[in-house]
Design a protein around this motif. Structure first.
Motif, PDB file in Angstrom:
ATOM      1  N   CYS A 237       0.812  -1.217   0.000  1.00 60.91           N
ATOM      2  CA  CYS A 237       0.000   0.000   0.000  1.00 60.91           C
ATOM      3  C   CYS A 237       0.847   1.269   0.000  1.00 60.91           C
ATOM      4  CB  CYS A 237      -0.939   0.000   1.211  1.00 60.91           C
ATOM      5  SG  CYS A 237      -2.188  -1.304   1.165  1.00 60.91           S
ATOM      6  N   LEU A 238       2.160   1.142  -0.091  1.00 60.26           N
ATOM      7  CA  LEU A 238       3.009   2.332  -0.122  1.00 60.26           C
ATOM      8  C   LEU A 238       2.943   2.988  -1.496  1.00 60.26           C
ATOM      9  CD1 LEU A 238       6.189   1.118   1.794  1.00 60.26           C
ATOM     10  CD2 LEU A 238       4.334   2.573   2.655  1.00 60.26           C
ATOM     11  N   PRO A 239       2.916   4.303  -1.554  1.00 62.03           N
ATOM     12  CA  PRO A 239       2.749   4.986  -2.839  1.00 62.03           C
ATOM     13  C   PRO A 239       4.066   5.248  -3.559  1.00 62.03           C
ATOM     14  CG  PRO A 239       2.714   6.589  -1.072  1.00 62.03           C
ATOM     15  CD  PRO A 239       2.862   5.240  -0.412  1.00 62.03           C
ATOM     16  N   GLY A 240       3.950   5.565  -4.832  1.00 58.06           N
ATOM     17  CA  GLY A 240       5.056   6.129  -5.607  1.00 58.06           C
ATOM     18  C   GLY A 240       6.274   5.236  -5.701  1.00 58.06           C
ATOM     19  N   GLU A 241       7.445   5.867  -5.594  1.00 56.70           N
ATOM     20  CA  GLU A 241       8.716   5.183  -5.818  1.00 56.70           C
ATOM     21  C   GLU A 241       9.353   4.645  -4.549  1.00 56.70           C
ATOM     22  OE1 GLU A 241      11.479   6.959  -8.727  1.00 56.70           O
ATOM     23  OE2 GLU A 241      10.065   8.622  -8.807  1.00 56.70           O
ATOM     24  N   LEU A 242       8.632   4.657  -3.427  1.00 53.41           N
ATOM     25  CA  LEU A 242       9.239   4.190  -2.184  1.00 53.41           C
ATOM     26  C   LEU A 242       9.755   2.759  -2.317  1.00 53.41           C
ATOM     27  CD1 LEU A 242       6.850   5.599   0.576  1.00 53.41           C
ATOM     28  CD2 LEU A 242       9.178   6.329   0.047  1.00 53.41           C
ATOM     29  N   GLY A 243       9.013   1.914  -3.042  1.00 51.49           N
ATOM     30  CA  GLY A 243       9.435   0.533  -3.197  1.00 51.49           C
ATOM     31  C   GLY A 243      10.764   0.379  -3.908  1.00 51.49           C
ATOM     32  N   GLN A 244      11.148   1.373  -4.710  1.00 45.31           N
ATOM     33  CA  GLN A 244      12.412   1.285  -5.440  1.00 45.31           C
ATOM     34  C   GLN A 244      13.588   1.903  -4.688  1.00 45.31           C
ATOM     35  OE1 GLN A 244       9.414   2.227  -7.441  1.00 45.31           O
ATOM     36  NE2 GLN A 244       9.449  -0.001  -7.518  1.00 45.31           N
ATOM     37  N   ILE A 245      13.325   2.813  -3.757  1.00 42.47           N
ATOM     38  CA  ILE A 245      14.450   3.577  -3.200  1.00 42.47           C
ATOM     39  C   ILE A 245      14.751   3.286  -1.736  1.00 42.47           C
ATOM     40  CG2 ILE A 245      14.119   5.429  -4.861  1.00 42.47           C
ATOM     41  CD1 ILE A 245      12.824   7.091  -2.657  1.00 42.47           C
ATOM     42  N   LEU A 246      13.823   2.714  -0.978  1.00 47.55           N
ATOM     43  CA  LEU A 246      14.123   2.427   0.424  1.00 47.55           C
ATOM     44  C   LEU A 246      15.118   1.270   0.504  1.00 47.55           C
ATOM     45  CD1 LEU A 246      10.612   2.754   2.118  1.00 47.55           C
ATOM     46  CD2 LEU A 246      12.451   4.449   2.010  1.00 47.55           C
ATOM     47  N   PRO A 247      16.188   1.385   1.324  1.00 48.98           N
ATOM     48  CA  PRO A 247      17.284   0.422   1.223  1.00 48.98           C
ATOM     49  C   PRO A 247      17.208  -0.806   2.131  1.00 48.98           C
ATOM     50  CG  PRO A 247      17.993   2.307   2.513  1.00 48.98           C
ATOM     51  CD  PRO A 247      16.586   2.606   2.060  1.00 48.98           C
ATOM     52  N   THR A 248      16.423  -0.785   3.196  1.00 47.89           N
ATOM     53  CA  THR A 248      16.451  -1.910   4.133  1.00 47.89           C
ATOM     54  C   THR A 248      15.045  -2.272   4.597  1.00 47.89           C
ATOM     55  OG1 THR A 248      16.600  -0.571   6.159  1.00 47.89           O
ATOM     56  CG2 THR A 248      18.688  -1.085   5.033  1.00 47.89           C
ATOM     57  N   PRO A 249      14.857  -3.504   5.081  1.00 43.86           N
ATOM     58  CA  PRO A 249      13.551  -3.862   5.647  1.00 43.86           C
ATOM     59  C   PRO A 249      13.095  -2.921   6.753  1.00 43.86           C
ATOM     60  CG  PRO A 249      14.830  -5.843   5.251  1.00 43.86           C
ATOM     61  CD  PRO A 249      15.753  -4.684   4.987  1.00 43.86           C
TER      62      PRO A 249
END
Length: 320
Positions: A237-249
């Motif tokens: 449910c996270l928006p935008g590009e967060l899935g591509q840029i966040l580096p760790t669990p």
């Protein structure tokens, strides 16, 4: 006719569970399999992340369904020449039933060797060069390549299938769809969007397969299913590009504090309402997807397979 597949979630299950799910999917009447390729799970609660190439080798020995990676990033964590060898061997083991789904990846998995995480435009450049290298290697010829991003020296694949595995390109917007149409043998997107598929077709994708999928949480208690999704997969449910840029669990866990149960109820099929499941999956068939993969979130895998075998798959195939 749309093929219906099961999506093996490497982030949530270890190798033994994934093999058991693959066998159960075949027994339940699914047509095809897909599997994620991760170094890390999205959060610690998911708790797994086996090496996908080992799992694919094992899958080839326990079931006969075609297998697609959804998706591998062949540009940073592993050199394209090594990805080509892994894909070629997987195609041999599966008797030519392996399809290589690739994309530009996420920092979550690709930064682990200390490389800088490139911007989106650069990642597309790297992916195009990587695909070209892999296709050259699939010919069985010795190649040397000195490009903008990669060097290959006197490399040749000796173990390879009679036909090279098709390379499907993942994308989530019009530009990525056009990119997939130009360089891919197929298109992977998780949104049943006819306009996006139109962009893919216009850019060279006519006659090429379109592949997508969704996650659900089957269960007889809808509220409990919502809580299961909130615990295990709130990142969806996270928006935008967060899935591509966040580096760790742990970064995903922090961001997912903003995800509520109401958001999950609105976005993800939870519970045992057959109409909701059929409608969600059929949206992909209606958008002219060639393959749609469903993943069951949580531990009640056999209940899901029984439900889909007995109620959902027959409805989908009868168009009822």
């Amino acid at each position: 006719m749309t093929a219906y597949g099961y999506f093996l979630a490497s982030e949530e299950f270890g190798p033994a569970d994934l093999l058991a799910q693959a066998k159960a999917a075949e027994e339940a009447g699914f047509d095809v399999l897909a599997i994620s390729d991760h170094y890390h799970p999205w959060n610690d609660e998911q708790g797994e992340s086996p090496f996908v190439w080992s799992v694919i080798g094992a899958l080839s020995q326990v079931c006969s369904l075609p297998v697609t990676t959804l998706v591998t990033c062949p540009t940073v964590r592993m050199h394209p020449a090594l990805n080509a060898q892994a894909a070629a061997t997987s195609a041999v083991l599966t008797g030519g039933r392996f399809r290589f789904g690739v994309g530009t990846g996420e920092a979550l998995n690709e930064h682990v060797l200390g490389d800088v995480w490139p911007a989106a435009d650069l990642r597309l450049e790297m992916l195009e060069e990587a695909v070209d290298i892999m296709r050259q290697l699939f010919t069985g010829k010795q190649i040397t390549h000195r490009g903008q991003h990669y060097t290959v020296e006197n490399a040749r694949l000796y173990t390879r299938p009679d036909e090279p595995p098709p390379i499907y390109i993942s994308g989530f917007g019009p530009r990525a769809a056009a990119f997939a149409g130009r360089i891919g043998d197929g298109f992977i997107t998780m949104i049943p969007d006819g306009e996006l598929i139109g962009e893919f077709r216009k850019a060279g994708g006519v006659g090429k397969p379109v592949v997508g999928g969704l996650k659900v949480c089957w269960g007889t208690d809808r509220d409990r299913a919502v809580k299961t999704v909130r615990r295990l997969w709130p990142n969806m449910c996270l928006p935008g590009e967060l899935g591509q840029i966040l580096p760790t669990p742990s970064h995903f866990e922090q961001a997912c504090e903003l995800v509520t149960e109401d958001m999950i109820r609105d976005d993800i099929v939870c519970g045992d309402d057959v109409e909701e499941h059929v409608k969600a999956v059929r949206a992909y068939a209606d958008a002219e997807f060639d393959e749609v993969y469903v993943n069951q979130i949580g531990p009640d895998q056999q209940g899901f397979f029984d439900f889909y075998r007995d109620t959902v798959l027959p409805r989908l195939r009868s168009n009822a």
